[in-house]
Design an enzyme around this catalytic site. Structure first.
Site, PDB file in Angstrom:
ATOM      1  N   ARG A 227      27.395  13.988 -70.730  1.00  0.00           N
ATOM      2  CA  ARG A 227      26.997  15.213 -70.038  1.00  0.00           C
ATOM      3  C   ARG A 227      25.513  15.132 -69.698  1.00  0.00           C
ATOM      4  O   ARG A 227      24.705  14.665 -70.519  1.00  0.00           O
ATOM      5  CB  ARG A 227      27.202  16.446 -70.927  1.00  0.00           C
ATOM      6  CG  ARG A 227      28.589  16.985 -70.966  1.00  0.00           C
ATOM      7  CD  ARG A 227      28.982  17.725 -69.666  1.00  0.00           C
ATOM      8  NE  ARG A 227      30.308  18.302 -69.768  1.00  0.00           N
ATOM      9  CZ  ARG A 227      31.443  17.675 -69.433  1.00  0.00           C
ATOM     10  NH1 ARG A 227      31.424  16.458 -68.949  1.00  0.00           N
ATOM     11  NH2 ARG A 227      32.608  18.294 -69.553  1.00  0.00           N
ATOM     12  N   GLU A 256      24.375  19.219 -61.831  1.00  0.00           N
ATOM     13  CA  GLU A 256      25.275  18.663 -60.809  1.00  0.00           C
ATOM     14  C   GLU A 256      25.699  19.732 -59.817  1.00  0.00           C
ATOM     15  O   GLU A 256      25.888  20.888 -60.224  1.00  0.00           O
ATOM     16  CB  GLU A 256      26.513  18.076 -61.502  1.00  0.00           C
ATOM     17  CG  GLU A 256      26.158  16.879 -62.360  1.00  0.00           C
ATOM     18  CD  GLU A 256      27.345  16.357 -63.162  1.00  0.00           C
ATOM     19  OE1 GLU A 256      28.490  16.790 -62.918  1.00  0.00           O
ATOM     20  OE2 GLU A 256      27.127  15.516 -64.029  1.00  0.00           O
ATOM     21  N   HIS A 274      29.659  11.477 -61.167  1.00  0.00           N
ATOM     22  CA  HIS A 274      30.556  12.012 -62.201  1.00  0.00           C
ATOM     23  C   HIS A 274      32.016  11.604 -61.925  1.00  0.00           C
ATOM     24  O   HIS A 274      32.885  12.458 -61.734  1.00  0.00           O
ATOM     25  CB  HIS A 274      30.425  13.539 -62.294  1.00  0.00           C
ATOM     26  CG  HIS A 274      30.901  14.084 -63.612  1.00  0.00           C
ATOM     27  ND1 HIS A 274      30.354  15.194 -64.205  1.00  0.00           N
ATOM     28  CD2 HIS A 274      31.884  13.675 -64.465  1.00  0.00           C
ATOM     29  CE1 HIS A 274      30.972  15.442 -65.349  1.00  0.00           C
ATOM     30  NE2 HIS A 274      31.913  14.531 -65.519  1.00  0.00           N
TER      31      HIS A 274
HETATM   32  P1  NAP Z   1      35.297  13.171 -79.039  1.00  0.00           P
HETATM   33  O1  NAP Z   1      36.459  12.287 -79.363  1.00  0.00           O
HETATM   34  O2  NAP Z   1      35.281  14.551 -79.568  1.00  0.00           O
HETATM   35  O3  NAP Z   1      33.991  12.394 -79.502  1.00  0.00           O
HETATM   36  C1  NAP Z   1      32.743  12.982 -79.540  1.00  0.00           C
HETATM   37  C2  NAP Z   1      31.907  12.235 -80.577  1.00  0.00           C
HETATM   38  O4  NAP Z   1      30.588  12.765 -80.521  1.00  0.00           O
HETATM   39  C3  NAP Z   1      32.418  12.392 -81.990  1.00  0.00           C
HETATM   40  O5  NAP Z   1      32.559  11.116 -82.546  1.00  0.00           O
HETATM   41  C4  NAP Z   1      31.308  13.159 -82.718  1.00  0.00           C
HETATM   42  O6  NAP Z   1      31.149  12.581 -83.998  1.00  0.00           O
HETATM   43  C5  NAP Z   1      30.098  12.897 -81.861  1.00  0.00           C
HETATM   44  N1  NAP Z   1      29.117  13.975 -81.908  1.00  0.00           N
HETATM   45  C6  NAP Z   1      29.318  15.305 -81.897  1.00  0.00           C
HETATM   46  N2  NAP Z   1      28.160  15.959 -81.977  1.00  0.00           N
HETATM   47  C7  NAP Z   1      27.193  15.004 -82.028  1.00  0.00           C
HETATM   48  C8  NAP Z   1      25.783  15.038 -82.115  1.00  0.00           C
HETATM   49  N3  NAP Z   1      25.126  16.204 -82.212  1.00  0.00           N
HETATM   50  N4  NAP Z   1      25.118  13.862 -82.115  1.00  0.00           N
HETATM   51  C9  NAP Z   1      25.766  12.678 -82.048  1.00  0.00           C
HETATM   52  N5  NAP Z   1      27.114  12.601 -81.969  1.00  0.00           N
HETATM   53  C10 NAP Z   1      27.802  13.738 -81.954  1.00  0.00           C
HETATM   54  O7  NAP Z   1      35.127  13.311 -77.458  1.00  0.00           O
HETATM   55  P2  NAP Z   1      35.510  12.255 -76.330  1.00  0.00           P
HETATM   56  O8  NAP Z   1      36.903  12.459 -75.900  1.00  0.00           O
HETATM   57  O9  NAP Z   1      35.089  10.907 -76.772  1.00  0.00           O
HETATM   58  O10 NAP Z   1      34.556  12.780 -75.153  1.00  0.00           O
HETATM   59  C11 NAP Z   1      33.158  12.763 -75.308  1.00  0.00           C
HETATM   60  C12 NAP Z   1      32.474  13.465 -74.149  1.00  0.00           C
HETATM   61  O11 NAP Z   1      32.536  12.662 -72.975  1.00  0.00           O
HETATM   62  C13 NAP Z   1      33.114  14.787 -73.720  1.00  0.00           C
HETATM   63  O12 NAP Z   1      32.719  15.875 -74.527  1.00  0.00           O
HETATM   64  C14 NAP Z   1      32.649  14.933 -72.282  1.00  0.00           C
HETATM   65  O13 NAP Z   1      31.491  15.733 -72.194  1.00  0.00           O
HETATM   66  C15 NAP Z   1      32.321  13.502 -71.850  1.00  0.00           C
HETATM   67  N6  NAP Z   1      33.196  13.069 -70.740  1.00  0.00           N
HETATM   68  C16 NAP Z   1      32.641  12.629 -69.578  1.00  0.00           C
HETATM   69  C17 NAP Z   1      33.468  12.226 -68.540  1.00  0.00           C
HETATM   70  C18 NAP Z   1      32.930  11.716 -67.226  1.00  0.00           C
HETATM   71  O14 NAP Z   1      33.624  11.823 -66.218  1.00  0.00           O
HETATM   72  N7  NAP Z   1      31.736  11.149 -67.186  1.00  0.00           N
HETATM   73  C19 NAP Z   1      34.857  12.300 -68.687  1.00  0.00           C
HETATM   74  C20 NAP Z   1      35.377  12.729 -69.898  1.00  0.00           C
HETATM   75  C21 NAP Z   1      34.540  13.107 -70.924  1.00  0.00           C
HETATM   76  P3  NAP Z   1      30.637  13.454 -85.243  1.00  0.00           P
HETATM   77  O15 NAP Z   1      31.583  14.599 -85.347  1.00  0.00           O
HETATM   78  O16 NAP Z   1      30.639  12.511 -86.397  1.00  0.00           O
HETATM   79  O17 NAP Z   1      29.255  13.876 -84.881  1.00  0.00           O
END
Ligand code: NAP
Length: 308
Positions: A227, A256, A274
């Site tokens: 993000r 964005e 994005h």
């Molecule tokens: P996820 O499985 O929930 O993984 C998020 C990870 O971030 C978890 O391992 C969590 O671990 C960690 N985290 C949470 N808070 C944190 C903090 N303050 N500092 C460091 N790490 C932290 O989510 P995901 O499915 O992988 O998706 C991740 C993100 O990618 C989404 O939330 C979205 O914003 C983004 N995304 C972008 C696109 C794109 O088109 N570019 C598409 C899809 C998703 P802990 O709980 O141990 O902290």
């Protein structure tokens, strides 16, 4: 009885219109009038990952029961507010993991091997300049992942196959064969490539700031596929301009679709609009989950992918 808050593909809006009475808030010229006319009847909202839901607007939807996010990130949804009103929230996890991890790897390769620059040179018929530039090998380098969740793990698996060493940070250490770093600054100092893959929202706003970029250093590359809010964009522009870091690959931005002119003018920055999950296959799977969650809710069944 359903409000669309984002521009969504026909293969999602088509079935939605067949099943529900749909009002298109995103494209409505007079949004205030639309809400005053239909707000009382709205039972569901469908929005995108980047949509920001304002409680003041939700206050005008007294019958709202469910918000369905066509994306995995739900940082635009006011969780406490929704919980307080007993409104359900769903997202589309897992189905987009591979595509977003692929785009992170693409950005690692595009920045390290200067692929966008080489491509531009050849389009300009400047073969010799493109062929004579030496770039950076990724094998043997260190990739530090901020947020080792579903997408972060997908990135780690892919980059391991490229011969990179993986480290990560997060709120908790995990039972994985990668080194855990207790802070993002410590991870940045260790990394050649710092890759942001954690959720957005208030908890991670400007997590990547001037100090972190200084720790990443003049040979370091920042990749952000998570993000825009997580990276202090002004600090990033300064760091790129002053050579504090080497280069950056970005799929997401703070405001964005606005991309700062300074970033657009920089040759050592690779920019994508994005498109992390933007394949036909994945967007189709995301649409399926949105439809299945709404159908389950209105049938009184368990949600398929609930957040709350
Ligand atoms: P996820 O499985 O929930 O993984 C998020 C990870 O971030 C978890 O391992 C969590 O671990 C960690 N985290 C949470 N808070 C944190 C903090 N303050 N500092 C460091 N790490 C932290 O989510 P995901 O499915 O992988 O998706 C991740 C993100 O990618 C989404 O939330 C979205 O914003 C983004 N995304 C972008 C696109 C794109 O088109 N570019 C598409 C899809 C998703 P802990 O709980 O141990 O902290």
């Amino acid at each position: 009885m359903l409000l669309l808050l984002a521009p969504l593909p026909d293969f999602l809006t088509g079935p939605l219109r067949e099943r529900y009475t749909v009002h298109d808030y995103f494209h409505a010229e007079d949004k205030v009038k639309l809400i005053s006319e239909v707000g009382a009847s709205i039972r569901a909202i469908v929005m995108a990952g980047g949509t920001v839901l304002q409680p003041a607007m939700l206050d005008q939807l007294p019958a709202l029961e469910i918000v369905s996010v066509n994306g995995v990130g739900y940082d635009g949804a006011p969780l406490d507010y929704l919980r307080g009103r007993g409104i359900r929230l769903t997202n589309t996890p897992d189905v987009l993991t591979d595509d977003v991890a692929d785009i992170a790897v693409a950005l690692v390769l595009m920045t390290s091997r200067r692929l966008t620059q080489a491509n531009r040179l050849l389009h300009a018929d400047r073969w010799n300049e493109g062929a004579s530039t030496l770039t950076t090998k990724v094998g043997g380098k260190r990739a530090g992942i901020v947020g080792l969740g579903r997408i972060g793990k997908g990135i780690a698996q892919r980059l391991e196959a490229f011969g990179m060493t993986i480290g990560y940070t997060g709120r908790n250490a995990q039972p994985v064969p990668y080194a855990f770093h207790t802070s993002v600054t410590e991870l940045a100092a260790w990394s050649d490539f710092l890759i942001v893959a954690c959720p957005g929202g208030p908890g991670t706003k400007h997590l990547i700031n001037a100090d972190v970029l200084r720790a990443l250093g003049a040979n370091g590359t920042l990749i952000n596929i998570a993000r825009g809010s997580i990276v202090d964009e002004a600090a990033l522009i300064t760091a790129l301009r002053d050579g504090v870091i080497k280069c950056a690959g970005l799929d997401v931005f703070e405001n964005e679709p606005h991309v700062p002119a300074e970033l657009r003018a920089m040759e050592h920055v690779t920019l994508l609009p994005h498109i992390g999950s933007a394949t036909r296959e994945t967007r189709g799977e995301m649409a399926r989950l949105v439809l299945e969650n709404l159908a389950a809710h209105f049938a009184g069944q368990q949600l398929v992918t609930p957040v709350i």
